[in-house]
Write a protein that holds these residues in place. Sequence first.
Motif, PDB file in Angstrom:
ATOM      1  N   ARG A 150      44.439  34.419  38.233  1.00 26.75           N
ATOM      2  CA  ARG A 150      43.143  34.103  38.842  1.00 26.75           C
ATOM      3  C   ARG A 150      43.218  34.237  40.358  1.00 26.75           C
ATOM      4  NH1 ARG A 150      41.578  28.631  35.587  1.00 26.75           N
ATOM      5  NH2 ARG A 150      41.819  29.502  33.521  1.00 26.75           N
ATOM      6  N   LEU A 151      44.316  33.724  40.911  1.00 24.21           N
ATOM      7  CA  LEU A 151      44.472  33.818  42.363  1.00 24.21           C
ATOM      8  C   LEU A 151      44.612  35.267  42.816  1.00 24.21           C
ATOM      9  CD1 LEU A 151      46.851  30.802  43.068  1.00 24.21           C
ATOM     10  CD2 LEU A 151      44.425  31.007  43.612  1.00 24.21           C
ATOM     11  N   LEU A 152      45.292  36.064  42.031  1.00 29.83           N
ATOM     12  CA  LEU A 152      45.452  37.481  42.367  1.00 29.83           C
ATOM     13  C   LEU A 152      44.099  38.188  42.388  1.00 29.83           C
ATOM     14  CD1 LEU A 152      47.278  39.977  42.849  1.00 29.83           C
ATOM     15  CD2 LEU A 152      47.274  40.274  40.361  1.00 29.83           C
ATOM     16  N   PHE A 153      43.303  37.977  41.337  1.00 35.41           N
ATOM     17  CA  PHE A 153      41.991  38.622  41.282  1.00 35.41           C
ATOM     18  C   PHE A 153      41.047  38.074  42.356  1.00 35.41           C
ATOM     19  CE2 PHE A 153      43.213  39.665  36.790  1.00 35.41           C
ATOM     20  CZ  PHE A 153      43.247  41.033  36.994  1.00 35.41           C
ATOM     21  N   LEU A 154      41.179  36.790  42.654  1.00 31.25           N
ATOM     22  CA  LEU A 154      40.383  36.202  43.728  1.00 31.25           C
ATOM     23  C   LEU A 154      40.740  36.851  45.061  1.00 31.25           C
ATOM     24  CD1 LEU A 154      38.358  34.068  44.710  1.00 31.25           C
ATOM     25  CD2 LEU A 154      40.298  32.523  44.979  1.00 31.25           C
ATOM     26  N   ALA A 155      42.032  37.044  45.311  1.00 33.36           N
ATOM     27  CA  ALA A 155      42.471  37.687  46.558  1.00 33.36           C
ATOM     28  C   ALA A 155      41.975  39.125  46.635  1.00 33.36           C
ATOM     29  CB  ALA A 155      43.996  37.640  46.653  1.00 33.36           C
ATOM     30  N   ILE A 156      42.041  39.845  45.519  1.00 34.21           N
ATOM     31  CA  ILE A 156      41.557  41.232  45.500  1.00 34.21           C
ATOM     32  C   ILE A 156      40.066  41.275  45.820  1.00 34.21           C
ATOM     33  CG2 ILE A 156      41.111  43.214  43.990  1.00 34.21           C
ATOM     34  CD1 ILE A 156      43.777  42.539  42.593  1.00 34.21           C
ATOM     35  N   ALA A 157      39.291  40.385  45.203  1.00 33.67           N
ATOM     36  CA  ALA A 157      37.849  40.344  45.451  1.00 33.67           C
ATOM     37  C   ALA A 157      37.555  39.954  46.896  1.00 33.67           C
ATOM     38  CB  ALA A 157      37.173  39.373  44.493  1.00 33.67           C
ATOM     39  N   GLY A 189      38.203  42.764  41.296  1.00 31.70           N
ATOM     40  CA  GLY A 189      38.537  41.341  41.395  1.00 31.70           C
ATOM     41  C   GLY A 189      37.589  40.463  40.607  1.00 31.70           C
ATOM     42  N   ALA A 190      36.299  40.763  40.666  1.00 29.24           N
ATOM     43  CA  ALA A 190      35.310  39.967  39.940  1.00 29.24           C
ATOM     44  C   ALA A 190      35.472  40.118  38.427  1.00 29.24           C
ATOM     45  CB  ALA A 190      33.904  40.373  40.364  1.00 29.24           C
ATOM     46  N   VAL A 191      35.662  41.339  37.968  1.00 26.88           N
ATOM     47  CA  VAL A 191      35.856  41.567  36.533  1.00 26.88           C
ATOM     48  C   VAL A 191      37.136  40.883  36.065  1.00 26.88           C
ATOM     49  CG1 VAL A 191      36.354  43.340  34.798  1.00 26.88           C
ATOM     50  CG2 VAL A 191      34.504  43.676  36.424  1.00 26.88           C
ATOM     51  N   GLY A 192      38.187  40.982  36.865  1.00 27.91           N
ATOM     52  CA  GLY A 192      39.440  40.324  36.504  1.00 27.91           C
ATOM     53  C   GLY A 192      39.300  38.820  36.405  1.00 27.91           C
ATOM     54  N   MET A 193      38.567  38.213  37.332  1.00 31.75           N
ATOM     55  CA  MET A 193      38.362  36.760  37.265  1.00 31.75           C
ATOM     56  C   MET A 193      37.559  36.379  36.032  1.00 31.75           C
ATOM     57  SD  MET A 193      37.892  35.379  41.153  1.00 31.75           S
ATOM     58  CE  MET A 193      36.595  36.507  41.635  1.00 31.75           C
ATOM     59  N   VAL A 194      36.543  37.148  35.725  1.00 28.33           N
ATOM     60  CA  VAL A 194      35.744  36.864  34.519  1.00 28.33           C
ATOM     61  C   VAL A 194      36.609  36.965  33.277  1.00 28.33           C
ATOM     62  CG1 VAL A 194      33.856  37.722  33.078  1.00 28.33           C
ATOM     63  CG2 VAL A 194      33.526  37.477  35.550  1.00 28.33           C
ATOM     64  N   LEU A 195      37.439  37.995  33.191  1.00 26.81           N
ATOM     65  CA  LEU A 195      38.311  38.150  32.037  1.00 26.81           C
ATOM     66  C   LEU A 195      39.314  36.998  31.934  1.00 26.81           C
ATOM     67  CD1 LEU A 195      39.003  41.988  32.040  1.00 26.81           C
ATOM     68  CD2 LEU A 195      37.535  40.688  30.482  1.00 26.81           C
ATOM     69  N   CYS A 196      39.822  36.543  33.063  1.00 24.04           N
ATOM     70  CA  CYS A 196      40.742  35.397  33.046  1.00 24.04           C
ATOM     71  C   CYS A 196      40.043  34.137  32.530  1.00 24.04           C
ATOM     72  CB  CYS A 196      41.290  35.130  34.446  1.00 24.04           C
ATOM     73  SG  CYS A 196      42.551  36.284  34.962  1.00 24.04           S
ATOM     74  N   ILE A 197      38.803  33.968  32.914  1.00 25.77           N
ATOM     75  CA  ILE A 197      38.058  32.791  32.463  1.00 25.77           C
ATOM     76  C   ILE A 197      37.733  32.896  30.978  1.00 25.77           C
ATOM     77  CG2 ILE A 197      35.853  31.571  32.690  1.00 25.77           C
ATOM     78  CD1 ILE A 197      35.999  32.269  35.714  1.00 25.77           C
ATOM     79  N   VAL A 198      37.300  34.067  30.547  1.00 25.07           N
ATOM     80  CA  VAL A 198      36.930  34.258  29.147  1.00 25.07           C
ATOM     81  C   VAL A 198      38.125  34.069  28.222  1.00 25.07           C
ATOM     82  CG1 VAL A 198      36.139  35.980  27.474  1.00 25.07           C
ATOM     83  CG2 VAL A 198      34.934  35.706  29.622  1.00 25.07           C
ATOM     84  N   PHE A 199      39.269  34.616  28.622  1.00 26.46           N
ATOM     85  CA  PHE A 199      40.443  34.558  27.750  1.00 26.46           C
ATOM     86  C   PHE A 199      41.399  33.423  28.111  1.00 26.46           C
ATOM     87  CE2 PHE A 199      39.209  39.103  27.409  1.00 26.46           C
ATOM     88  CZ  PHE A 199      38.894  39.073  26.054  1.00 26.46           C
ATOM     89  N   TYR A 200      40.943  32.506  28.981  1.00 29.06           N
ATOM     90  CA  TYR A 200      41.709  31.310  29.348  1.00 29.06           C
ATOM     91  C   TYR A 200      43.128  31.636  29.814  1.00 29.06           C
ATOM     92  CZ  TYR A 200      37.978  29.043  26.803  1.00 29.06           C
ATOM     93  OH  TYR A 200      36.758  28.618  26.372  1.00 29.06           O
ATOM     94  N   ILE A 201      43.227  32.657  30.609  1.00 30.70           N
ATOM     95  CA  ILE A 201      44.569  33.020  31.126  1.00 30.70           C
ATOM     96  C   ILE A 201      44.867  32.156  32.327  1.00 30.70           C
ATOM     97  CG2 ILE A 201      45.919  34.847  32.199  1.00 30.70           C
ATOM     98  CD1 ILE A 201      44.409  36.836  30.496  1.00 30.70           C
TER      99      ILE A 201
END
Length: 106
Positions: free
Chosen positions: A5-12, A94-106
């Motif tokens: 999540r932090l990685l995708f947040l940083a990318i975004a 980054g936004a798509v990655g964060m959404v995917l992390c939330i959806v799949f509880y990663i």
Amino acid sequence: MKWQRLLFLAIALIGGLNSVYQIYRMTEIDARARGLKHPKFWGLFAISGQGGEGILLYLLGRRKFVSVISEKDQREIESRKKKTGVGLLFLAVGAVGMVLCIVFYI
């Protein structure tokens, strides 16, 4: 895992900040070419607002001024347009990655 999540947040965040900076610089160059006073102010004004009101008002207000842009400035604007596209791509990934992390509880 929280690090994804932090990685995708940083990318975004990097993509968003890059895009905002490139728009600021393009507006500043355009304002200078049109002979507007305080081009840095117009650059800041263009990036203000959450819905893009600043850039819309700048684009409407600049119509009164004739642009005399040099070849060098035109090349720089074209380069910054490409950099803005890359920034928007980073923002989207980054936004798509964060959404995917939330959806799949990663």
